[in-house]
Structure formats: structure tokens, C-alpha cells
Design a protein around this motif. Structure first.
Motif, PDB file in Angstrom:
ATOM      1  N   GLY A 134       0.833  -1.194   0.000  1.00 49.97           N
ATOM      2  CA  GLY A 134       0.000   0.000   0.000  1.00 49.97           C
ATOM      3  C   GLY A 134       0.869   1.245   0.000  1.00 49.97           C
ATOM      4  N   VAL A 135       0.760   2.045  -1.046  1.00 48.10           N
ATOM      5  CA  VAL A 135       1.484   3.316  -1.128  1.00 48.10           C
ATOM      6  C   VAL A 135       0.573   4.387  -0.548  1.00 48.10           C
ATOM      7  N   ILE A 136       0.965   4.947   0.572  1.00 46.50           N
ATOM      8  CA  ILE A 136       0.090   5.807   1.356  1.00 46.50           C
ATOM      9  C   ILE A 136       0.481   7.279   1.172  1.00 46.50           C
ATOM     10  N   ARG A 137      -0.516   8.104   0.976  1.00 38.44           N
ATOM     11  CA  ARG A 137      -0.295   9.549   0.823  1.00 38.44           C
ATOM     12  C   ARG A 137       0.097  10.177   2.157  1.00 38.44           C
ATOM     13  N   GLY A 138       1.228  10.906   2.181  1.00 39.70           N
ATOM     14  CA  GLY A 138       1.622  11.628   3.381  1.00 39.70           C
ATOM     15  C   GLY A 138       2.660  10.886   4.217  1.00 39.70           C
ATOM     16  N   GLU A 139       2.991  11.471   5.329  1.00 40.14           N
ATOM     17  CA  GLU A 139       4.013  10.919   6.206  1.00 40.14           C
ATOM     18  C   GLU A 139       3.423   9.858   7.146  1.00 40.14           C
ATOM     19  N   GLU A 140       4.282   8.957   7.585  1.00 37.20           N
ATOM     20  CA  GLU A 140       3.858   7.959   8.558  1.00 37.20           C
ATOM     21  C   GLU A 140       3.546   8.629   9.895  1.00 37.20           C
ATOM     22  N   THR A 141       2.425   8.230  10.493  1.00 37.49           N
ATOM     23  CA  THR A 141       2.037   8.725  11.807  1.00 37.49           C
ATOM     24  C   THR A 141       1.820   7.535  12.735  1.00 37.49           C
TER      25      THR A 141
END
Length: 305
Positions: free
Chosen positions: A85-92
């Protein structure tokens, strides 16, 4: 093979019959615990193609609260695919419920900054991802491709008795599939959940043109009438206020049908409001309206106060 016997046939539930209007709900949310709603239909032919071409890994895109990411991770585990899964934004951290579920299903999570993420449909970025992760079968964000549309044409094949079909819209893929599978005398109304959803007129027309230009099957020769109602986005994508929360709770109490805040809640609110305004009344006969419950209830977990 993709074993589809794990899915239950979706029931149709009547919820309203007043003032010459009958309202029914197609409960796609009950098809499967995790891979349900329109998400399964958008994934189905993508997964079949991946299997036929001997891909073992699916790579797809989505935001941090994406129903598509959630469903793809679950479908990958169910049908024996590795998933990225390519996720939009930074890891939180800690991960929200959607991403935590996806990780527990075995999905590898990769994060792209928002500027780079906007290039997700370009050949350059996709080739870069293939070089990094090997032979992956790429499914666009939300399952928005011809395979996704094809799957969504199967939602409405037994719904010819209804005058109007209503559903929430994100990319317009599901709406395009409905348009391609209903009779011309029926109409489909999409309720964009994004602010300024009028842009979907162009996007949906492009999807329809691409589908007709392909060699994929269509169950009708000409598309059904369709339109968008763009007034019920509640401020934009994933924007929720107390009025919407109270509506969804009241709807659950009255009809025992849970709604998600991002998609179905907004569409159901819009339909019930338009009924009060006489939008669906037909002077000649009773209007029969079908609302498509597209699932996505897991998204509520990340939006609860």
C-alpha cells in the motif's frame, strides 16, 4: 481462481414508503466482513487479471483512511497475494485503525510525500516503484480503471425494477459501472463526497468513453441517464459535523442500518433531504428509489470523537 463463494448475496431492504416515494437499500456492506461494498466489485477483475498473469504481489495507492487500502489488504490475504500500500503523506504512529488493520493483513506500507503522491498515475513513478519492489501488479487508487468499472457493472444487473439509483461518489468508478448496466429509462444520481465535485462530470465521461472504446463487455448499448448532486459534501472529503453524526445515529436507531460518515452517510442524508423537498415525486406513479450502501464502515473508527 478467485473463490467468490466467500461473499454473501446482498439483500435489499425497504426503509421508506410515503408521499408516492418508495426507498430501498442494497446492502453491499453485508457481502463480507472486510472486502465488501463497491470495493469488492472494483477489485474483482483486477485480482483475476493479476492471477491470470501470474503476479503474486499487488501494489495500490490510498490515503491514510482509505477504504480501498483496507479492502485490498484483506483481499490480498484472502486470495493469496502479497500486498503493498502506497500511502499519501508521512507515517504517523501509532497507526490509525485502517492502516493498522492493513498491516496486520500482511500489507507492506510505503509512504510518499503529497507532492510525489500526486504523480501516482504517471509512468515515471510507477516504473520507479516496479524497480524498487519488483514485478508488481498495480491497481490505481480506488480501483479506478477499466477492470474496476467492469466489476461495478455487475452491481446493477438485477436492479431493473427501480426508477432511480443513488450512490456516493469518490472517483466516479462505481457510478460509471452503474451507468453502463442500467436501462436508458432508469437514471443514476451520484452524490460526490468531495467539495467542488462538479469535476466528476468530466472524469466520469472520460471513464465511459474509455470503456466503450475497449473490448470489455457492456450489458447495454447506450448508457443510462445520470447526474450529480453536489450539495451534500459537508465541507469536503472526510469532513464531518455534528449534524451528520446525529443523522447517522438516528438512521441506525430507526432502520438498523449503520452508515459511514465519509460516503454513505452523506448520500443517505442528501436523499432524505431531497425527498422532503419533493425532488423524487412522480405525478404519474410511485417513484422507486434504490440507495447503494457501499460499505466502508471501518472508516468511522478513525473519525470518532
Amino acid at each position: 481462481m478467485i473463490e467468490t463463494s466467500v461473499f454473501f448475496p446482498p439483500p435489499i431492504q425497504q426503509i421508506y414508503n410515503e408521499d408516492g416515494v418508495e426507498v430501498y437499500v442494497l446492502r453491499l456492506d453485508l457481502m463480507h466482513s472486510w472486502v465488501n461494498g463497491n470495493k469488492w466489485f472494483k477489485l474483482k477483475y483486477n485480482l483475476l487479471e493479476a492471477k491470470e498473469r501470474d503476479f503474486s504481489t499487488i501494489l495500490t495507492f490510498g490515503g491514510a483512511f482509505s477504504n480501498h487500502i483496507f479492502a485490498t489488504a484483506a483481499a490480498g490475504k484472502l486470495f493469496g497475494f502479497n500486498t503493498i500500500g502506497v500511502i499519501r503523506g508521512e507515517e504517523t504512529l501509532p497507526l490509525n485503525p485502517t492502516l493498522d488493520f492493513a498491516r496486520k493483513q500482511g500489507m507492506q506500507l510505503v509512504y510518499l510525500d503529497r507532492t510525489t503522491y500526486r504523480q501516482r498515475n504517471t509512468r515515471e513513478l510507477q516504473e520507479s516503484l516496479k524497480q524498487r519492489y519488483g514485478q508488481v501488479f498495480i491497481i490505481p487508487e480506488g480501483g479506478c480503471n477499466l477492470n474496476g468499472i467492469r466489476g461495478c457493472t455487475e452491481i446493477a444487473q438485477s436492479l431493473r425494477q427501480f426508477d432511480t439509483i443513488c450512490l456516493a461518489c469518490g472517483t466516479g468508478t462505481t457510478l460509471a459501472g452503474m451507468i453502463l448496466s442500467l436501462h436508458p429509462q432508469q437514471r443514476v444520481i451520484g452524490f460526490p463526497v468531495l467539495k467542488g465535485g462538479e469535476f466528476l462530470y468530466k472524469d466520469i465521461n472520460s471513464l465511459l468513453q474509455d470503456y466503450f472504446a475497449s473490448d470489455l463487455p457492456a450489458s447495454v448499448d447506450s448508457p443510462a441517464a445520470w447526474d450529480l448532486v453536489c450539495d451534500y459534501h459537508f465541507g469536503g472529503y472526510a469532513q464531518v459535523n455534528e449534524e451528520l453524526r446525529l443523522f447517522c445515529q438516528s438512521f441506525l436507531d430507526k432502520y438498523n442500518i449503520p452508515l459511514d460518515y465519509v460516503y454513505t452517510g452523506k448520500m443517505f442524508y442528501g436523499v432524505m433531504d431531497l425527498i422532503k423537498k419533493g425532488f423524487f415525486q412522480n405525478s404519474d406513479r410511485c417513484s422507486q428509489i434504490l440507495l447503494i450502501h457501499t460499505g466502508g464502515l471501518q472508516g468511522n473508527l478513525g473519525l470518532q470523537k
